[in-house]
Scaffold this active site. Structure first.
Site, PDB file in Angstrom:
ATOM      1  N   TYR A 127       0.303  -1.550  -0.653  1.00  0.00           N
ATOM      2  CA  TYR A 127      -0.263   0.050  -0.060  1.00  0.00           C
ATOM      3  C   TYR A 127       1.156   1.317   0.234  1.00  0.00           C
ATOM      4  O   TYR A 127       1.105   2.259  -1.151  1.00  0.00           O
ATOM      5  CB  TYR A 127      -0.792   0.417   1.347  1.00  0.00           C
ATOM      6  CG  TYR A 127      -2.756  -1.024   1.389  1.00  0.00           C
ATOM      7  CD1 TYR A 127      -2.734  -1.759  -0.078  1.00  0.00           C
ATOM      8  CD2 TYR A 127      -2.816  -0.431   2.160  1.00  0.00           C
ATOM      9  CE1 TYR A 127      -3.572  -2.466  -0.067  1.00  0.00           C
ATOM     10  CE2 TYR A 127      -4.497  -1.078   1.618  1.00  0.00           C
ATOM     11  CZ  TYR A 127      -5.067  -1.725   1.160  1.00  0.00           C
ATOM     12  OH  TYR A 127      -6.071  -3.087   1.174  1.00  0.00           O
ATOM     13  N   GLU A 244      -8.835  -4.494   9.342  1.00  0.00           N
ATOM     14  CA  GLU A 244      -8.109  -5.309  10.290  1.00  0.00           C
ATOM     15  C   GLU A 244      -8.162  -4.073  11.522  1.00  0.00           C
ATOM     16  O   GLU A 244      -6.979  -4.325  12.174  1.00  0.00           O
ATOM     17  CB  GLU A 244      -6.770  -3.696   9.439  1.00  0.00           C
ATOM     18  CG  GLU A 244      -4.765  -3.979   9.803  1.00  0.00           C
ATOM     19  CD  GLU A 244      -4.584  -2.792   9.119  1.00  0.00           C
ATOM     20  OE1 GLU A 244      -3.360  -3.287   9.008  1.00  0.00           O
ATOM     21  OE2 GLU A 244      -5.040  -2.099   8.485  1.00  0.00           O
TER      22      GLU A 244
END
Length: 391
Positions: A127, A244
């Protein structure tokens, strides 16, 4: 939602404890810091059917239990309480797999979920970039279509497990004519591409290198391995980030509670507990940890769709853990700044567990989305103050 344990949950808890007691021998406990041991342990968990226990049974390769949400909480907390080795397959199990279940196609699920469930394939996350950390929409890594594949060029940073992972899910720009959140795609990229993928460890304050830089120079990903289709990367990436902060945060809190108990014992041993200010800080840490637990349970229930819940959870635990590290050093006094005795040139930068945790915790309010970004998201998505919107 009622998160109190029922009869079936207690039966499940007994099963978890028996399995851990039977399998968590000296080989695993003594070698918990060795990555090779931790990777073999991941396969042991897979053989026991303890990977992906909350997945729909249709997506597991074998041993998948279809555990309820409360049973997932039981497993997470019992695993942490047993001081079992830190998981190396968590990125694949807890991030990639639920994302494929939600956004992937049948072929992707059939290809990638069984090896994760068996503990055989490890994943890392592509990311952040040097110019796109908290501002993820600014990624510049590009993926160009070339027949049945994409060729990827660019750089990612702060990539955990990049040296050991078999695969990486990468957020890249597949439409150069679009800006910001548009034109991004979520690609599944094999890491074993010599000459096309280079991994460089990043040395941290602790002297260790859990994070890495990853350079893509024409790395290849199949066009069939784009999750959600071309251009859907932002939607998929945001869906993954919401995952997450799930059940895994409860595991994290068990570890936090263990840290707090250790600091409290040290405060008693050194007499620091006699300081009323320090004693108040210990009590405050305990109370805030309880608040974190109930908030985590709340977000697994009816509040699961709360747009600001992940950001609130991140703000709570990151600040708490930083203060925990500071308190641990305060309890030890001036000795916290010293290395092991007797001092030698070779041991000049040896750290004990508390020192390492303190130094590493300085990054808690930055990685995974900085505190400033989390507050901006809450301002826009929860309070409607004009922040946190896609631009």
């Amino acid at each position: 939602m009622d998160f109190s344990a029922g009869v079936e949950d207690e039966v499940f808890r007994d099963e978890v404890r028996r399995w851990l007691a039977e399998h968590l021998g000296e080989e695993w406990l003594d070698g918990r810091e060795d990555f090779g041991v931790r990777r073999r342990w991941e396969r042991e968990l897979g053989l026991g059917g303890w990977v992906g226990i909350g997945w729909d049974r249709a997506y597991g390769s074998f041993g998948n239990r279809g555990a309820t949400l409360t049973q997932q909480v039981v497993w997470a907390e019992e695993y942490a309480a047993a001081r079992a080795p830190e998981r190396v397959g968590h990125i694949g199990e807890q991030l990639l797999a639920p994302t494929l279940i939600a956004y992937g196609d049948d072929a992707q699920r059939k290809r990638f979920l069984p090896p994760v469930a068996r503990g055989e394939e490890l994943w890392c996350q592509g990311y952040s970039e040097p110019g796109a950390g908290s501002d993820l929409a600014a990624v510049r890594t590009a993926a160009v279509r070339d027949g049945g594949t994409y060729r990827i060029s660019g750089q990612k940073i702060w990539t955990s497990l990049a040296r050991e992972a078999d695969w990486c899910f990468v957020l890249a720009r597949t439409d150069p004519g679009e800006r910001r959140h548009r034109g991004l795609s979520f690609l599944l990229v094999p890491m074993d591409q010599p000459g096309r993928i280079e991994v460089r460890p990043i040395r941290q304050l602790t002297g260790t290198s859990e994070f890495n830089e990853v350079f893509f120079d024409g790395a290849v990903a199949r066009a069939t391995h784009v999750v959600g289709g071309p251009g859907a990367g932002w939607r998929v990436a945001m869906g993954l980030l919401a995952l997450e902060r799930g059940v895994s945060t409860l595991t994290q809190q068990v570890a936090f509670a263990d840290e707090l108990r250790g600091v409290a014992r040290e405060a008693v041993r050194t007499g620091a507990v006699d300081d009323p200010v320090l004693r108040d800080r210990l009590v405050r840490q305990w109370a805030e940890l309880r608040v974190m637990r109930w908030n985590a349970l709340r977000t697994l229930g009816p509040a699961a769709g709360d747009a600001g819940a992940p950001s609130v959870a991140k703000l709570l635990w990151s600040g708490w853990h930083q203060r925990m590290g500071e308190l641990a050093m305060q309890v030890r006094g001036a000795g916290a700044a010293c290395g092991p005795e007797p001092w030698t040139a070779d041991s000049a930068y040896e750290l004990d567990t508390a020192q390492r945790q303190f130094l590493f915790s300085r990054a808690d309010t930055v990685y995974g989305g900085s505190d400033e970004i989390q507050r901006t998201i809450i301002a826009g998505r929860v309070l409607g103050l004009g922040g946190g919107r896609e631009r």
